[in-house]
Design an enzyme around this catalytic site. Structure first.
Site, mmCIF file in Angstrom:
data_model
loop_
_atom_site.group_PDB
_atom_site.id
_atom_site.type_symbol
_atom_site.label_atom_id
_atom_site.label_comp_id
_atom_site.label_asym_id
_atom_site.label_seq_id
_atom_site.Cartn_x
_atom_site.Cartn_y
_atom_site.Cartn_z
ATOM 1 N N GLY A 49 45.472 14.864 47.408
ATOM 2 C CA GLY A 49 44.316 13.785 46.752
ATOM 3 C C GLY A 49 44.976 14.602 45.014
ATOM 4 C CD GLN A 54 45.066 17.730 39.943
ATOM 5 O OE1 GLN A 54 44.204 16.669 41.155
ATOM 6 N NE2 GLN A 54 45.225 19.147 40.840
ATOM 7 C CB CYS A 94 43.840 22.909 43.900
ATOM 8 S SG CYS A 94 43.958 21.718 42.246
ATOM 9 C CG LEU A 95 48.516 18.937 44.552
ATOM 10 C CD1 LEU A 95 49.363 17.704 44.366
ATOM 11 C CD2 LEU A 95 49.991 20.006 45.371
ATOM 12 C CG HIS A 136 39.001 19.503 44.648
ATOM 13 N ND1 HIS A 136 39.761 20.402 45.774
ATOM 14 C CD2 HIS A 136 40.077 19.222 44.230
ATOM 15 C CE1 HIS A 136 40.549 21.213 44.508
ATOM 16 N NE2 HIS A 136 40.888 20.398 44.099
HETATM 17 NI NI NI Z 1 42.581 19.277 42.238
#
Ligand code: NI
Length: 174
Positions: A49, A54, A94-95, A136
């Site tokens: 995701g 981001q 998470c990236l 998320h």
């Molecule tokens: Ni994330």
């Protein structure tokens, strides 16, 4: 297509609350290209995701693909959770918080409404990993990260670990 730089914790830009997308914008070539770039960036990472926040685009949309074969891309624009029930604990990553994983408790089942990449509104009732992932990514749109669910002490440990990793990467590159 292009790979996009992903903001990393504790970058303050990740704390920006995203603004709604004008649905008329969804089908424009610029928005469609951005979605393609986000999928490419997410698959390359690899991740399941990616929220617009981001990649430093502070609008309410995100891309997700939790399938094994990476052949089930989902786009959520202006997502809203209409109903949620139950509880599940999942070890999230998470990236924007690379190499860190931690248990987070979230709703097990959710009903979500959003616009898809064709601009049309749809409703989904999901559970399990997809429900985790949607919750998320929606947190990102609020400027919230999964490490916010950890104690302040643990969050500080995460920040230090990432700072150390970045320093090592920089000295490797030098
Ligand atoms: Ni994330």
């Amino acid at each position: 297509m292009a790979l996009l730089p992903i903001l990393e914790f504790p970058d303050p830009r990740l704390r920006t609350k995203a603004a709604p997308v004008d649905p008329a914008q969804i089908t424009t070539p610029a928005f469609q290209t951005l979605l393609d770039d986000m999928f490419e960036t997410m698959y390359e990472a690899p991740g399941i995701g990616l929220a617009a926040s981001q990649i430093d685009v502070h609008q309410r949309f995100m891309v997700i693909d939790v399938s094994e074969e990476k052949d089930h891309p989902l786009v959520f624009v202006n997502p809203e959770i209409l109903a949620k029930s139950g509880e599940q604990v999942y070890q999230e990553g998470c990236l924007s918080v690379p190499t860190i994983f931690a248990d987070v408790t979230r709703a097990n089942e959710i009903t979500v409404q959003a616009h898809g990449r064709d601009g049309q509104r749809f409703e989904l009732h999901v559970d399990g990993l997809l429900a985790v992932c949607i919750q998320h990514e929606m947190d990102h749109l609020e400027g919230k990260l999964f490490v916010d669910y950890l104690s302040p002490l643990k969050r500080e440990m995460v920040r230090k670990k990432l700072a150390k990793q970045r320093k090592l990467q920089q000295s490797d590159a030098a």
